[in-house]
Design a protein around this motif. Sequence first.
Motif, PDB file in Angstrom:
ATOM      1  N   MET A 180       1.477 -62.639  -6.372  1.00 13.87           N
ATOM      2  CA  MET A 180       1.502 -62.450  -7.823  1.00 13.87           C
ATOM      3  C   MET A 180       1.082 -61.020  -8.193  1.00 13.87           C
ATOM      4  N   ARG A 181      -0.077 -60.635  -7.766  1.00 16.86           N
ATOM      5  CA  ARG A 181      -0.553 -59.243  -7.890  1.00 16.86           C
ATOM      6  C   ARG A 181      -1.260 -58.891  -6.584  1.00 16.86           C
ATOM      7  N   HIS A 182      -0.962 -57.731  -6.038  1.00 16.30           N
ATOM      8  CA  HIS A 182      -1.626 -57.307  -4.807  1.00 16.30           C
ATOM      9  C   HIS A 182      -2.754 -56.339  -5.149  1.00 16.30           C
ATOM     10  N   ARG A 183      -3.821 -56.450  -4.412  1.00 21.54           N
ATOM     11  CA  ARG A 183      -5.000 -55.638  -4.714  1.00 21.54           C
ATOM     12  C   ARG A 183      -4.747 -54.144  -4.542  1.00 21.54           C
ATOM     13  N   SER A 184      -3.765 -53.762  -3.695  1.00 24.05           N
ATOM     14  CA  SER A 184      -3.581 -52.326  -3.459  1.00 24.05           C
ATOM     15  C   SER A 184      -2.134 -51.892  -3.286  1.00 24.05           C
ATOM     16  N   GLU A 185      -1.236 -52.794  -2.890  1.00 22.49           N
ATOM     17  CA  GLU A 185       0.121 -52.377  -2.526  1.00 22.49           C
ATOM     18  C   GLU A 185       1.131 -52.853  -3.574  1.00 22.49           C
ATOM     19  N   GLY A 186       1.536 -51.935  -4.457  1.00 24.33           N
ATOM     20  CA  GLY A 186       2.329 -52.302  -5.618  1.00 24.33           C
ATOM     21  C   GLY A 186       3.736 -52.763  -5.332  1.00 24.33           C
TER      22      GLY A 186
ATOM     23  N   LYS B 292       4.606 -55.069  -3.533  1.00 24.28           N
ATOM     24  CA  LYS B 292       4.574 -56.516  -3.376  1.00 24.28           C
ATOM     25  C   LYS B 292       4.406 -57.259  -4.700  1.00 24.28           C
ATOM     26  N   ASP B 293       4.064 -56.565  -5.769  1.00 25.59           N
ATOM     27  CA  ASP B 293       3.679 -57.208  -7.023  1.00 25.59           C
ATOM     28  C   ASP B 293       4.835 -57.971  -7.666  1.00 25.59           C
ATOM     29  N   GLN B 294       4.540 -59.187  -8.124  1.00 23.10           N
ATOM     30  CA  GLN B 294       5.478 -59.956  -8.943  1.00 23.10           C
ATOM     31  C   GLN B 294       5.251 -59.679 -10.432  1.00 23.10           C
ATOM     32  N   LEU B 295       4.058 -59.239 -10.777  1.00 23.24           N
ATOM     33  CA  LEU B 295       3.709 -58.889 -12.150  1.00 23.24           C
ATOM     34  C   LEU B 295       3.407 -57.404 -12.218  1.00 23.24           C
ATOM     35  N   VAL B 296       3.690 -56.794 -13.346  1.00 22.17           N
ATOM     36  CA  VAL B 296       3.482 -55.353 -13.488  1.00 22.17           C
ATOM     37  C   VAL B 296       1.994 -55.044 -13.387  1.00 22.17           C
ATOM     38  N   THR B 297       1.646 -54.276 -12.369  1.00 18.12           N
ATOM     39  CA  THR B 297       0.245 -53.973 -12.055  1.00 18.12           C
ATOM     40  C   THR B 297       0.026 -52.484 -11.849  1.00 18.12           C
ATOM     41  N   ARG B 298       1.120 -51.729 -11.590  1.00 19.63           N
ATOM     42  CA  ARG B 298       1.007 -50.294 -11.320  1.00 19.63           C
ATOM     43  C   ARG B 298       2.220 -49.563 -11.871  1.00 19.63           C
ATOM     44  N   THR B 299       2.061 -48.267 -12.061  1.00 16.59           N
ATOM     45  CA  THR B 299       3.186 -47.422 -12.429  1.00 16.59           C
ATOM     46  C   THR B 299       4.060 -47.183 -11.203  1.00 16.59           C
ATOM     47  N   ASP B 300       5.166 -46.490 -11.413  1.00 13.68           N
ATOM     48  CA  ASP B 300       6.035 -46.184 -10.274  1.00 13.68           C
ATOM     49  C   ASP B 300       5.342 -45.289  -9.266  1.00 13.68           C
ATOM     50  N   LEU B 301       4.283 -44.577  -9.688  1.00 12.02           N
ATOM     51  CA  LEU B 301       3.525 -43.719  -8.779  1.00 12.02           C
ATOM     52  C   LEU B 301       2.414 -44.466  -8.056  1.00 12.02           C
ATOM     53  N   GLY B 302       2.263 -45.747  -8.359  1.00 11.18           N
ATOM     54  CA  GLY B 302       1.220 -46.526  -7.718  1.00 11.18           C
ATOM     55  C   GLY B 302      -0.109 -46.460  -8.414  1.00 11.18           C
ATOM     56  N   LEU B 303      -0.126 -45.939  -9.626  1.00 11.80           N
ATOM     57  CA  LEU B 303      -1.371 -45.828 -10.380  1.00 11.80           C
ATOM     58  C   LEU B 303      -1.610 -47.083 -11.217  1.00 11.80           C
ATOM     59  N   PRO B 304      -2.872 -47.386 -11.530  1.00 14.92           N
ATOM     60  CA  PRO B 304      -3.187 -48.635 -12.231  1.00 14.92           C
ATOM     61  C   PRO B 304      -2.463 -48.758 -13.578  1.00 14.92           C
TER      62      PRO B 304
END
Length: 522
Positions: free
Chosen positions: A364-370, A372-384
């Motif tokens: 659903m949401r990965h603690r560090s690796e975007g 894998k995310d099913q929900l929007v958790t990071r920008t395209d740059l991998g930032l929060p």
Amino acid sequence: MKNLQILIFLFSMLAFSNCTNAQQSKPEQKTSQPAISEEVKQYLKQQGIDINAPIVPMLATRETNATVNVNCANSNGEFLHAERYNNFESSGVFVEQRDSDVDFYNKNGLHGTIYRVWFIGNKYYNDTTGKVDIREMSDYLSDACRISDDVMVNCSHLGVVRGWDVSDDEKIERLARILKELKTNFPKIKYIEATNEPDYANEGVTPANYYQYYKIYYKAVNKVNADLNPETPLLVGGPSISQFSLTWLQPFLDAYLEDPSSDKRIDFISFHGYYTKPDAAYILFKDDPSLVKDQRAILNQELASRNISVDIPVFITEMGMYPGPAFDDFTSMKNDHLRQAAGMASILYWYMESKNTYPFNWVMRHRSEGRKDQLVTRTDLGLPFVQTEKFTPYGNMMVMLSKMKDTRVAAEISSEPTEGKGLYSMASLDSSGVAVMVWNYQGKLTEGFKCELNISNLPESLRGKKLTVRNYRIDRNTSNYHANPDNCNLQLVQEGYLNGGKDYSMSLELEPNTLQLVVLEQ
């Protein structure tokens, strides 16, 4: 393979220094590129990766004509709704988001058959008093029970493998107390998975000794079932290895046969689906999802040769295109998110071809690796950039699956995938209508398809009726938060009506890593 070597290097060198803090961030979008150490830059340069190269849109450089022929009269049995098998992250991350995430999934057709959660045994057991206190986990497990019919608990090696310096009999007693507390308070807990990736964890567990630890788990499960006599007993399985590996599975099955105990049990077999490592080199499934297609047949041969039932369920409890911090485009996740959506649909497709095989989505949401995310958790740059009620393309692919019907029917493609890349289709029906998914998984390749979709032998219940035809799409501009953050959930791109006849046809254009769903309903 080169990308996996980079991956292993990056495991020990945080390239994205603030990626791991996504769950602690404020939701405003950040646009500056994350810091990359000079050492990582030099390593990537040596591997031929230019981090300053522009990330270009995934456009087709050539188009192939193809047909997809769906025959509604040719049933292939029950359609496995793979979107209903999924994973939570661990209990301590995205805590404030979790309630709304669960509500959002339930509202969007993603209520689960089984969701997998994480539990560290020795953290909740008091060695001095012998008491179990799981209050810290209560909200987490309650959310898991709200989102799923049944819950799988991955029981950490901590305590059983290391952390409890006691006899195996005492470990069984301690683990049984923990599991009894879990089952008493959360009856939906049904599956206990013994350890996680013992082949990767470097905790002293080997193919030769894994079963000795596994015995502790199954004996504890047996004790809890005997004590509670629950309506839904606990089931236990393993070995939860990081890949399908006969090096681990054969000794596991051999040790099970040699175990003289009358109450021995393996209720399911579990492993992960990221890569294979036949020799020294890793081969990621993102480069060829079809590599998983023979795993069940190979396992069945091993089971049959030992007179173990070939009907035992297999749970692929994690899987994905990008293990660890793997990537295709290093500095941006924009294209990789589409590759993840189309690639996950493809690996699900191959696993769904096997009987009694259940692939779990991750996560659903990965603690560090975007990626894998099913929900929007990071920008395209991998930032929060933690957002509420917004799917990534991968999440939208799962919503597409939720709109599929309950009986699978034949879908034949004129141009079969080559090494796992190319045109795919799954088709389904029930009394309410017909649903067909078509997608073009290319990874980094650039072939597009002009596709004629032909649906023949529509069910009698639909003929002569006014049907609604709905088309949903995921591509670089549609159902994609990189293109439109405010309108990023699965988009209905076309809706029309027709009088149902025996057959129906329409044309589709599929750029690389584009997915489309066509639904015909009364």
